[in-house]
Scaffold this motif. Structure first.
Motif, PDB file in Angstrom:
ATOM      1  N   ALA A 131      24.155 -13.669 -12.440  1.00  0.00           N
ATOM      2  CA  ALA A 131      24.604 -12.335 -12.032  1.00  0.00           C
ATOM      3  C   ALA A 131      25.473 -12.421 -10.774  1.00  0.00           C
ATOM      4  O   ALA A 131      26.498 -11.740 -10.667  1.00  0.00           O
ATOM      5  CB  ALA A 131      23.403 -11.434 -11.798  1.00  0.00           C
ATOM      6  N   ALA A 132      25.062 -13.260  -9.827  1.00  0.00           N
ATOM      7  CA  ALA A 132      25.831 -13.410  -8.587  1.00  0.00           C
ATOM      8  C   ALA A 132      27.208 -13.990  -8.863  1.00  0.00           C
ATOM      9  O   ALA A 132      28.207 -13.567  -8.266  1.00  0.00           O
ATOM     10  CB  ALA A 132      25.073 -14.304  -7.610  1.00  0.00           C
ATOM     11  N   GLU A 133      27.278 -14.951  -9.781  1.00  0.00           N
ATOM     12  CA  GLU A 133      28.576 -15.542 -10.107  1.00  0.00           C
ATOM     13  C   GLU A 133      29.491 -14.525 -10.778  1.00  0.00           C
ATOM     14  O   GLU A 133      30.716 -14.605 -10.665  1.00  0.00           O
ATOM     15  CB  GLU A 133      28.398 -16.759 -11.019  1.00  0.00           C
ATOM     16  N   SER A 134      28.918 -13.542 -11.462  1.00  0.00           N
ATOM     17  CA  SER A 134      29.742 -12.529 -12.120  1.00  0.00           C
ATOM     18  C   SER A 134      30.490 -11.666 -11.112  1.00  0.00           C
ATOM     19  O   SER A 134      31.570 -11.142 -11.401  1.00  0.00           O
ATOM     20  CB  SER A 134      28.884 -11.650 -13.035  1.00  0.00           C
ATOM     21  N   ILE A 135      29.925 -11.515  -9.901  1.00  0.00           N
ATOM     22  CA  ILE A 135      30.647 -10.803  -8.841  1.00  0.00           C
ATOM     23  C   ILE A 135      31.919 -11.572  -8.493  1.00  0.00           C
ATOM     24  O   ILE A 135      32.994 -10.990  -8.301  1.00  0.00           O
ATOM     25  CB  ILE A 135      29.764 -10.640  -7.588  1.00  0.00           C
ATOM     26  N   VAL A 136      31.791 -12.895  -8.428  1.00  0.00           N
ATOM     27  CA  VAL A 136      32.950 -13.743  -8.168  1.00  0.00           C
ATOM     28  C   VAL A 136      33.978 -13.583  -9.283  1.00  0.00           C
ATOM     29  O   VAL A 136      35.187 -13.549  -9.032  1.00  0.00           O
ATOM     30  CB  VAL A 136      32.521 -15.218  -8.029  1.00  0.00           C
ATOM     31  N   ASN A 137      33.507 -13.488 -10.529  1.00  0.00           N
ATOM     32  CA  ASN A 137      34.429 -13.292 -11.651  1.00  0.00           C
ATOM     33  C   ASN A 137      35.288 -12.052 -11.440  1.00  0.00           C
ATOM     34  O   ASN A 137      36.499 -12.061 -11.669  1.00  0.00           O
ATOM     35  CB  ASN A 137      33.650 -13.143 -12.964  1.00  0.00           C
ATOM     36  N   VAL A 138      34.644 -10.974 -11.019  1.00  0.00           N
ATOM     37  CA  VAL A 138      35.363  -9.710 -10.821  1.00  0.00           C
ATOM     38  C   VAL A 138      36.379  -9.839  -9.686  1.00  0.00           C
ATOM     39  O   VAL A 138      37.551  -9.465  -9.835  1.00  0.00           O
ATOM     40  CB  VAL A 138      34.375  -8.560 -10.528  1.00  0.00           C
TER      41      VAL A 138
END
Length: 325
Positions: free
Chosen positions: A38-45
């Motif tokens: 989930a934390a890495e998905s913030i980076v994706n955005v």
């Protein structure tokens, strides 16, 4: 360029949707392992948003302040993306290490695994598409964003397997241990992106590009082209800039010299499959060139040709004519 923006825009919207799905999985399970994804998905955005901006800027025409265009912003975009990934990985490792000593209960792991598995699969499909299109469109930004999504797919796959093991074995510490492993992998991925971006910003030589150029020149070599040396290739986003020296017979008039230079420009732009801007400095031949010069019926030849010199990475990039040691 519009196609590049469309690809990044789709990736951005998809990243936002999948981010909410992953955080929903974390809220359902309270698993640190799922939180890593989930934390890495913030980076994706964030990465997709900056990539969209950088591609928009890179599409701007050359101006007085940017005579080589704005393409280098794509390397900066990759640097930001790699840095964000690295920071996310470090944060994941620290939180997982803390919870290794102070564990907390997790629940509904199978439901969380299903959500993460679906989001990982979607990211994987999008990532493969972006890598392929990034190579076709010669965009390091799209390719880097695609590789990031592939990393997300890999970590999500490992996460699903790990969550199932945690569910079956019931070891809470396994949640934190697996999180640390994934965090270290994320840090390594971020490092590779940062390293690639710094190489581009520092004009590090791209040997694959230079080899392609050398092959085109060797395959189309003419007798008039006595030698080419001091070749330097630099990438500015989707464009390639080449400087080189070209030795031609010294009795050619200016029109003939221009025609030969224009032909090299045309061959490289057609054969190297990348938009290329060339700056070719022409040198007149010297008597020392005669022993490897192939010009027939040369009116100023001092000696017969006795040697063939193939153009290689070594002799075409040195700042000296081929007869010089």
């Amino acid at each position: 360029m519009q196609e590049k923006r469309n690809i990044i825009l789709v990736a951005l919207v998809l990243s936002v949707v999948l981010m909410f799905a992953k955080f929903s999985a974390y809220l359902i399970t309270s698993s640190n392992f799922i939180l890593t994804d989930a934390a890495e998905s913030i980076v994706n955005v964030l990465a997709s948003a900056f990539a969209f901006y950088s591609i928009t800027l890179a599409s701007q025409p050359k101006d007085i302040n940017h005579p080589y265009g704005h393409g280098k912003v794509e390397f900066f975009s990759v640097f930001i993306e790699g840095t964000l990934i690295t920071i996310a990985g470090i944060g994941i490792v620290f939180k997982a290490a803390y919870n290794l000593f102070y564990p907390h209960e997790v629940q509904n792991l199978i439901t969380g695994a299903i959500i993460i598995g679906v989001t990982g699969g979607i990211n994987g499909l999008m990532g493969y598409y972006m890598i392929r299109q990034g190579k076709i469109l010669k965009s390091i930004t799209i390719e880097a964003d695609g590789r990031h999504l592939i990393t997300d797919m890999v970590t999500s796959s490992g996460l699903v397997v790990g969550v199932i093991f945690i569910h079956l074995l019931g070891y809470l510490w396994l949640d934190s241990v697996l999180s640390i492993g994934v965090g270290l992998y994320i840090i390594f991925t971020g490092y590779k992106l940062v390293r690639k971006s710094v190489g581009g910003l520092m004009d590090e030589a791209d040997f694959n590009v230079v080899q392609d150029i050398i092959k085109v020149l060797n395959d189309s070599r003419k007798e008039e082209w006595i030698d080419i040396h001091n070749l330097r290739a630099q990438k500015y986003g989707h464009e390639l800039h080449i400087d080189c020296h070209m030795t031609l017979p010294n009795y050619f008039d200016l029109n003939r010299v221009h025609d030969e230079v224009a032909l090299v420009d045309k061959l490289i732009n057609e054969g190297a499959s990348v938009k290329t801007e060339l700056f070719i400095h022409t040198d007149p031949c010297l008597p020392d060139c005669c022993h490897y010069c192939s010009m027939p019926n040369c009116p100023i030849r001092f000696e017969a040709k006795s040697k063939d010199i193939e153009w290689t990475m070594d002799n075409i990039t040195r700042n000296k004519k081929h007869f010089e040691d």
